[in-house]
Design an enzyme around this catalytic site. Structure first.
Site, short mmCIF file in Angstrom:
data_model
loop_
_atom_site.label_atom_id
_atom_site.label_comp_id
_atom_site.label_asym_id
_atom_site.label_seq_id
_atom_site.Cartn_x
_atom_site.Cartn_y
_atom_site.Cartn_z
N SER A 331 4.29 2.53 1.80
CA SER A 331 2.92 2.39 2.27
C SER A 331 2.88 1.54 3.54
CB SER A 331 2.05 1.73 1.19
OG SER A 331 2.19 0.32 1.22
N ASP A 332 1.85 1.74 4.33
CA ASP A 332 1.65 0.84 5.46
C ASP A 332 1.24 -0.52 4.91
OD1 ASP A 332 1.47 -0.05 8.10
OD2 ASP A 332 0.57 1.83 8.77
N TRP A 333 1.18 -1.51 5.79
CA TRP A 333 1.12 -2.89 5.35
C TRP A 333 -0.24 -3.29 4.79
CZ3 TRP A 333 5.63 -1.70 5.74
CH2 TRP A 333 6.71 -2.57 5.90
#
Length: 625
Positions: A331-333
């Site tokens: 996942s992105d942050w």
């Protein structure tokens, strides 16, 4: 390969003479320690030995920072939340996105110390260090780093301006060699997004607006990062699935006002194409973006309007089942918890599921199909979900399997260490810097040369130059710097593309957003300057710009993409002739931008400079003969 300046820890010999690292320190070469077995065989053996805590630790990938002179930072950092020993020993984490880095040798030293710390865990799982791009000139704490000891190349848009897959393969191979010299083994790139929305702040990380060109260059980048047989590979992370370019009104999904991703032109498949090609080319990992799709249908089914990282229809239905991707989905942050940095807060990018509490968000991400949670270290939340029977342990095992396979393929279990004494020589070599410089100069796009001033002929110490945006040492290589245009033989100006500064939310000041027009006074100032002497103007295009009002006020106009002053000087003087072609169109007006569809490549009406426009300086010379 064993390091030259230290003994490889826990190196033992099996009865048949096979050398192996005894990572669990039991005096036996267990299958996961056997270098002769396949990554898949070693992974299955190790999975059966791991505790739940160890498997959970693999599923978190957060920011880490270094201490001074290559020491481990044992306090929270500027952005990192915990001491290093806490995340490695207590939380069993082994994937980290490194920020900062002072010099090559200190980076290598820090990396080796981090690997030594990881050996204290029950099975000695080595650490994978990742990074956002470091080989361009743009600094953004959320997306990229300027790292002076690495070789400097154009931003990806500049590589797109050259459109040469072999050059991109060379660039990515250089990235791989310089990363591995200091212990970085995972690239949080390449970017497969299409730069179709002229206002979007992250265009410079893209290769182009053209899906076919982006697909070719992304697959070339994957080749370079993987390396040839026998070379040390770097994990690729292709982002941002399923294509982050069509942000509504060009706003970025890092921020609440930019959460929507739209497809009014019906061009979803264009944005998906580079990811299809990347999967076929063996991408190791894929990262979905923050945005939530609005009004998107796939195969006649309406896609739920929740962030892609929470979206089961997109991650499992499309990416896993339809496209057949079985690599790591990270996942992105910061999708789970709000990010607190000093007195600034950035809400968790839980677009569409804001009402959920952190544990529910984490559960939703796993249900969607992600293997790893970027920017998070809340291992206790996942452990609690498993113990409360809300997440099955087998689901954790499935993700741990994918993550371990990559570590084994990278060779980290056999030797994660680097040669500290060699790092300075391996990073930023003279040859790599030369190649990067030539690529920068070549990527410059000559938009027009109405005054017939290119290539610029100067005489060092004699040609009088009025300059703005160029350092004194570069001007001195060309001629003599003067204080006013009235004294000059030529004026050289370099300016950045326009944007509307914002600084209310953490990271926001790093993102150039808003309208694309320059202040109205600039055209008048340029006209007065040009009246005194010929004017060559360069615009650093970190995203598109409306140049209509200023294009006619200069004798020659260039566009560049993260190009140093020295490289630009070489480009306009013909030392390394500019030969770039626009990888994105430059719109005629903001009206045209507002009326265009965000998802359509080249969608603005009658662009001032269309996609593919550009003059070779060599061609300019030939046309005058």
């Amino acid at each position: 390969m064993p390091t030259a300046d230290r003994t490889l820890p826990h190196l033992s010999s099996a009865p048949d003479g096979t050398r192996f690292r005894d990572l669990n320190r039991n005096g036996v070469m267990d299958p996961f320690e056997d270098p002769r077995l396949s990554p898949e065989e070693r992974t299955e053996d190790l999975l059966a030995r791991l505790s739940l805590e160890e498997k959970v630790g693999l599923m978190f990938h957060t920011v880490i920072e270094t201490g001074q002179d290559g020491t481990l930072l044992e306090t929270p950092g500027a952005i990192s939340k915990s001491p290093t020993s806490t995340v490695v020993l207590d939380k069993r984490m082994s994937h980290f996105n490194v920020h900062g880095l002072d010099d090559a040798r200190a980076a290598a030293r820090w990396h080796n110390r981090l690997q030594e710390l990881a050996e204290q865990t029950p099975h000695g799982i080595p650490v994978t260090i990742s990074t956002d791009p470091r080989h361009g000139g743009a600094q953004n704490a959320g997306t990229s780093w300027v790292t002076s000891f690495f070789s400097l190349w154009p931003e990806p848009l500049g590589l797109g301006a050259l459109g040469d897959p072999e050059l991109v393969r060379t660039w990515a191979g250089t990235v791989r060699r310089e990363y591995t010299a200091v212990g970085i083994r995972a690239a949080l790139h390449p970017v497969a997004d299409l730069a179709t929305e002229p206002r979007w702040a992250r265009q410079r990380e893209c290769f182009s607006q053209d899906p076919q060109l982006v697909a070719r260059l992304v697959t070339a980048a994957l080749d370079g990062l993987r390396g040839a047989e026998g070379e040390i590979p770097v994990q690729s992370t292709v982002k941002h699935f399923p294509g982050a370019g069509p942000q509504k009104d060009g706003e970025d999904a890092h921020f609440p006002y930019g959460r929507d991703q739209v497809y009014p032109g019906g061009r979803f498949e264009d944005h998906l194409l580079p990811f299809r090609e990347a999967i076929a080319a063996g991408a190791d990992a894929i990262m979905p973006y923050y945005g939530r799709p609005v009004g998107l249908q796939i195969d006649g089914h309406e896609i739920e309007s929740v962030g892609f990282g929470f979206n089961e229809q997109v991650l499992t239905g499309l990416l896993r089942n339809e496209l057949g991707f079985d690599g790591v989905i990270v996942s992105d942050w910061e999708l789970v918890n709000d990010n607190h940095v000093g007195d600034q807060v950035l809400p968790a990018r839980a677009w569409g599921v804001e009402e959920l509490i952190p544990a529910q968000r984490l559960q939703r991400i796993l249900e969607a199909g992600a293997d790893q949670l970027g920017g998070e270290e809340c291992t206790e939340l996942l452990l609690g979900l498993v113990r409360d029977d809300l997440v099955e342990e087998e689901r954790v095992t499935d993700s741990a399997r994918r993550l371990l396979r990559v570590k084994f393929r990278l060779g980290l279990f056999d030797d994660p260490y680097v040669d500290e004494s060699a790092a300075d020589a391996l990073v930023g070599s003279e040859e790599s810097r030369r190649q990067g410089h030539e690529a920068q100069a070549g990527s410059v796009v000559v938009l027009h040369d109405d005054g017939h001033v290119l290539p610029l002929h100067t005489v060092r110490g004699s040609t009088r130059i009025y300059a703005e945006g160029l350092p004194a040492d570069v001007i001195a290589q060309l001629g003599e710097q003067v204080a006013t245009p009235a004294e000059a033989d030529v004026a050289l100006l370099r300016i950045g593309a326009p944007f509307q500064p914002r600084d209310d939310l953490f990271l926001e000041s790093w993102f150039h957003q808003g309208d694309l027009e320059f202040p109205p006074g600039l055209a008048h100032r340029l006209a007065r300057l040009r009246a005194a002497c010929p004017l060559i103007l360069d615009v650093d295009l970190d995203r598109a710009a409306v140049l209509t009002d200023i294009a006619g006020e200069c004798d020659a106009l260039t566009g560049s993409f993260g190009v140093s002053a020295a490289a630009w000087a070489d480009a306009i003087t013909g030392v390394v002739p500019a030969r770039g072609r626009l990888p994105i169109e430059l719109p005629r007006s903001m009206k045209a931008v507002r009326e265009a569809h965000e998802d359509v490549p080249g969608g603005t009406a009658e662009p001032l400079y269309p996609y593919g426009h550009g003059l070779d300086i060599d061609q300019v010379i030939s046309s005058r003969r």
